[in-house]
Write a protein that holds these residues in place. Structure first.
Motif, PDB file in Angstrom:
ATOM      1  N   VAL A 115       5.825  18.414 -24.076  1.00 13.06           N
ATOM      2  CA  VAL A 115       5.933  16.998 -23.720  1.00 13.06           C
ATOM      3  C   VAL A 115       4.716  16.235 -24.226  1.00 13.06           C
ATOM      4  CG1 VAL A 115       5.963  15.355 -21.803  1.00 13.06           C
ATOM      5  CG2 VAL A 115       7.391  17.411 -21.708  1.00 13.06           C
ATOM      6  N   VAL A 116       3.521  16.799 -24.015  1.00 16.81           N
ATOM      7  CA  VAL A 116       2.298  16.153 -24.473  1.00 16.81           C
ATOM      8  C   VAL A 116       2.277  16.061 -25.995  1.00 16.81           C
ATOM      9  CG1 VAL A 116      -0.214  16.351 -24.576  1.00 16.81           C
ATOM     10  CG2 VAL A 116       0.985  16.850 -22.440  1.00 16.81           C
ATOM     11  N   ALA A 117       2.686  17.130 -26.667  1.00 19.90           N
ATOM     12  CA  ALA A 117       2.713  17.116 -28.122  1.00 19.90           C
ATOM     13  C   ALA A 117       3.653  16.040 -28.645  1.00 19.90           C
ATOM     14  CB  ALA A 117       3.126  18.489 -28.643  1.00 19.90           C
ATOM     15  N   SER A 118       4.810  15.886 -28.000  1.00 19.09           N
ATOM     16  CA  SER A 118       5.759  14.857 -28.411  1.00 19.09           C
ATOM     17  C   SER A 118       5.166  13.466 -28.231  1.00 19.09           C
ATOM     18  CB  SER A 118       7.053  14.990 -27.594  1.00 19.09           C
ATOM     19  OG  SER A 118       7.955  13.952 -27.911  1.00 19.09           O
ATOM     20  N   MET A 119       4.445  13.283 -27.135  1.00 16.91           N
ATOM     21  CA  MET A 119       3.806  11.993 -26.884  1.00 16.91           C
ATOM     22  C   MET A 119       2.751  11.692 -27.937  1.00 16.91           C
ATOM     23  SD  MET A 119       0.767  10.739 -25.519  1.00 16.91           S
ATOM     24  CE  MET A 119       0.237  12.150 -24.564  1.00 16.91           C
ATOM     25  N   PHE A 120       1.983  12.710 -28.331  1.00 17.57           N
ATOM     26  CA  PHE A 120       0.976  12.503 -29.375  1.00 17.57           C
ATOM     27  C   PHE A 120       1.635  12.180 -30.714  1.00 17.57           C
ATOM     28  CE2 PHE A 120      -2.225  13.843 -26.470  1.00 17.57           C
ATOM     29  CZ  PHE A 120      -3.426  13.440 -27.015  1.00 17.57           C
ATOM     30  N   GLU A 121       2.786  12.769 -30.976  1.00 15.79           N
ATOM     31  CA  GLU A 121       3.514  12.437 -32.203  1.00 15.79           C
ATOM     32  C   GLU A 121       3.959  10.978 -32.191  1.00 15.79           C
ATOM     33  OE1 GLU A 121       6.698  15.166 -32.672  1.00 15.79           O
ATOM     34  OE2 GLU A 121       5.404  16.899 -33.042  1.00 15.79           O
ATOM     35  N   GLU A 122       4.402  10.499 -31.041  1.00 18.60           N
ATOM     36  CA  GLU A 122       4.798   9.101 -30.919  1.00 18.60           C
ATOM     37  C   GLU A 122       3.597   8.188 -31.156  1.00 18.60           C
ATOM     38  OE1 GLU A 122       6.601   8.594 -27.123  1.00 18.60           O
ATOM     39  OE2 GLU A 122       8.229  10.008 -27.507  1.00 18.60           O
ATOM     40  N   ASN A 123       2.466   8.552 -30.588  1.00 22.92           N
ATOM     41  CA  ASN A 123       1.255   7.759 -30.793  1.00 22.92           C
ATOM     42  C   ASN A 123       0.861   7.731 -32.268  1.00 22.92           C
ATOM     43  OD1 ASN A 123       1.204   7.379 -28.056  1.00 22.92           O
ATOM     44  ND2 ASN A 123      -0.581   8.671 -27.667  1.00 22.92           N
ATOM     45  N   THR A 124       0.979   8.887 -32.917  1.00 22.88           N
ATOM     46  CA  THR A 124       0.662   8.956 -34.342  1.00 22.88           C
ATOM     47  C   THR A 124       1.579   8.057 -35.145  1.00 22.88           C
ATOM     48  OG1 THR A 124      -0.145  11.233 -34.121  1.00 22.88           O
ATOM     49  CG2 THR A 124       0.476  10.502 -36.324  1.00 22.88           C
ATOM     50  N   HIS A 125       2.842   8.013 -34.770  1.00 19.69           N
ATOM     51  CA  HIS A 125       3.801   7.137 -35.461  1.00 19.69           C
ATOM     52  C   HIS A 125       3.376   5.681 -35.342  1.00 19.69           C
ATOM     53  CE1 HIS A 125       7.611   5.594 -36.970  1.00 19.69           C
ATOM     54  NE2 HIS A 125       7.670   4.808 -35.920  1.00 19.69           N
ATOM     55  N   VAL A 126       2.927   5.282 -34.160  1.00 18.77           N
ATOM     56  CA  VAL A 126       2.472   3.898 -33.966  1.00 18.77           C
ATOM     57  C   VAL A 126       1.316   3.587 -34.915  1.00 18.77           C
ATOM     58  CG1 VAL A 126       1.351   2.309 -32.347  1.00 18.77           C
ATOM     59  CG2 VAL A 126       3.254   3.740 -31.573  1.00 18.77           C
ATOM     60  N   CYS A 135      -4.507  13.842 -33.420  1.00 23.49           N
ATOM     61  CA  CYS A 135      -3.143  14.093 -33.856  1.00 23.49           C
ATOM     62  C   CYS A 135      -3.097  15.457 -34.552  1.00 23.49           C
ATOM     63  CB  CYS A 135      -2.644  12.979 -34.767  1.00 23.49           C
ATOM     64  SG  CYS A 135      -2.987  13.219 -36.517  1.00 23.49           S
ATOM     65  N   PRO A 136      -1.933  16.135 -34.558  1.00 25.34           N
ATOM     66  CA  PRO A 136      -1.844  17.485 -35.117  1.00 25.34           C
ATOM     67  C   PRO A 136      -1.592  17.523 -36.626  1.00 25.34           C
ATOM     68  CG  PRO A 136       0.228  16.901 -34.074  1.00 25.34           C
ATOM     69  CD  PRO A 136      -0.707  15.741 -33.829  1.00 25.34           C
ATOM     70  N   ASP A 137      -1.472  16.369 -37.256  1.00 29.69           N
ATOM     71  CA  ASP A 137      -1.124  16.295 -38.674  1.00 29.69           C
ATOM     72  C   ASP A 137      -2.397  16.124 -39.504  1.00 29.69           C
ATOM     73  OD1 ASP A 137      -0.314  15.551 -41.238  1.00 29.69           O
ATOM     74  OD2 ASP A 137       1.406  14.399 -40.510  1.00 29.69           O
ATOM     75  N   ILE A 138      -2.836  17.201 -40.157  1.00 30.16           N
ATOM     76  CA  ILE A 138      -4.081  17.161 -40.920  1.00 30.16           C
ATOM     77  C   ILE A 138      -3.979  16.185 -42.088  1.00 30.16           C
ATOM     78  CG2 ILE A 138      -5.664  18.522 -42.335  1.00 30.16           C
ATOM     79  CD1 ILE A 138      -4.956  20.939 -40.656  1.00 30.16           C
ATOM     80  N   GLY A 139      -2.812  16.135 -42.725  1.00 28.12           N
ATOM     81  CA  GLY A 139      -2.634  15.205 -43.827  1.00 28.12           C
ATOM     82  C   GLY A 139      -2.803  13.768 -43.387  1.00 28.12           C
ATOM     83  N   PHE A 140      -2.253  13.447 -42.231  1.00 28.80           N
ATOM     84  CA  PHE A 140      -2.402  12.094 -41.699  1.00 28.80           C
ATOM     85  C   PHE A 140      -3.854  11.823 -41.337  1.00 28.80           C
ATOM     86  CE2 PHE A 140      -2.560   9.263 -37.973  1.00 28.80           C
ATOM     87  CZ  PHE A 140      -2.069   8.107 -38.566  1.00 28.80           C
ATOM     88  N   GLN A 141      -4.542  12.813 -40.778  1.00 24.46           N
ATOM     89  CA  GLN A 141      -5.948  12.635 -40.448  1.00 24.46           C
ATOM     90  C   GLN A 141      -6.772  12.326 -41.697  1.00 24.46           C
ATOM     91  OE1 GLN A 141      -6.737  16.309 -38.226  1.00 24.46           O
ATOM     92  NE2 GLN A 141      -7.116  15.040 -36.425  1.00 24.46           N
ATOM     93  N   ALA A 142      -6.457  13.010 -42.796  1.00 24.22           N
ATOM     94  CA  ALA A 142      -7.186  12.763 -44.040  1.00 24.22           C
ATOM     95  C   ALA A 142      -6.941  11.339 -44.536  1.00 24.22           C
ATOM     96  CB  ALA A 142      -6.760  13.773 -45.105  1.00 24.22           C
ATOM     97  N   GLU A 143      -5.706  10.872 -44.418  1.00 26.00           N
ATOM     98  CA  GLU A 143      -5.389   9.492 -44.804  1.00 26.00           C
ATOM     99  C   GLU A 143      -6.132   8.505 -43.918  1.00 26.00           C
ATOM    100  OE1 GLU A 143      -1.502   6.498 -44.991  1.00 26.00           O
ATOM    101  OE2 GLU A 143      -1.226   8.634 -44.580  1.00 26.00           O
ATOM    102  N   ALA A 144      -6.137   8.793 -42.617  1.00 24.41           N
ATOM    103  CA  ALA A 144      -6.836   7.915 -41.683  1.00 24.41           C
ATOM    104  C   ALA A 144      -8.332   7.894 -41.972  1.00 24.41           C
ATOM    105  CB  ALA A 144      -6.578   8.378 -40.243  1.00 24.41           C
ATOM    106  N   LEU A 145      -8.888   9.049 -42.318  1.00 25.40           N
ATOM    107  CA  LEU A 145     -10.319   9.129 -42.605  1.00 25.40           C
ATOM    108  C   LEU A 145     -10.689   8.232 -43.785  1.00 25.40           C
ATOM    109  CD1 LEU A 145     -13.046  10.527 -41.969  1.00 25.40           C
ATOM    110  CD2 LEU A 145     -12.423  12.241 -43.689  1.00 25.40           C
ATOM    111  N   GLN A 146      -9.872   8.225 -44.820  1.00 29.81           N
ATOM    112  CA  GLN A 146     -10.154   7.389 -45.976  1.00 29.81           C
ATOM    113  C   GLN A 146     -10.164   5.910 -45.600  1.00 29.81           C
ATOM    114  OE1 GLN A 146      -7.642   8.064 -49.391  1.00 29.81           O
ATOM    115  NE2 GLN A 146      -8.300   6.196 -50.417  1.00 29.81           N
TER     116      GLN A 146
END
Length: 201
Positions: A58-69, A100-111
């Motif tokens: 449930v928590v993981a799903s919520m974090f995915e929703e937050n990442t989508h936002v 968030c659990p998505d490393i690729g997204f984290q790298a994009e966010a970092l840039q």
């Protein structure tokens, strides 16, 4: 991996910006509210949900929703910095990206976060924490010395750093305090040592 920033302490450490709430508020209060809701929901879930596999899903799903936002905001606006959403919502955006659990997204966010920091529109410490988290997840030496691991004797050991002699040079280049000051605060303040959001598997 032991992270060295709690949500409360990161709030205290946000740097003031000419485009902060004190100067008339964010340009988009709706986006700011969306980001704040994401962070409030994440904190509440992580603090109150039982530590079971079902609850973790449930928590993981919520974090995915937050990442989508955050992903949708980044696609349209770039990094949501002080000017667009204000300091607290910019903190919330970092919180989402950092955990968030998505490393690729984290790298994009970092840039995008780095671009905002260079423009004076985001907190350099957020950049350092996210950059070092990515390094640690990839089993690479960290760049800014924000990450620690247990030392086996009840204390903390600094996670390996790339070119340790140049650590403060890198920190100064991004407007950060000397590492000795950061290290002293970490070791002297138990609240600085903690996880925000779910641990990585």
């Amino acid at each position: 991996m032991i992270e060295v920033a709690s949500a409360a302490n990161a709030d205290r450490q946000v740097l003031r910006s000419p485009a902060s709430e004190a100067d008339g508020g964010p340009e988009d209060r709706g986006l700011a509210l969306d980001l704040m809701r994401c962070m409030w929901r994440a904190r509440e879930a992580d603090a109150s949900v039982p530590r079971t596999d079902a609850a973790a899903d449930v928590v993981a799903s919520m974090f995915e929703e937050n990442t989508h936002v955050l992903r949708q905001i980044m696609k349209q606006y770039g990094w949501p910095g002080y000017k667009l959403v204000g300091e607290r919502a910019a903190q919330a955006a970092w919180h989402i990206a950092h955990y968030c659990p998505d490393i690729g997204f984290q790298a994009e966010a970092l840039q995008l976060l780095g671009e905002a920091v260079r423009a004076g529109d985001a907190d350099p410490q957020h950049y350092a924490l996210l950059a070092d988290r990515l390094c640690a997840v990839r089993s690479q030496p960290q760049r800014f010395g924000t990450q620690y691991v247990p030392d086996g004797a009840g204390g903390l050991a600094l996670y390996p750093v790339v070119e340790p002699r140049r650590l403060d040079d890198r920190r100064f280049a991004w407007g950060l305090e000397p590492h000795a000051e950061w290290d002293a605060r970490v070791r002297g303040d138990a609240a600085l040592v903690g996880f925000i959001g779910p641990r990585r598997p």
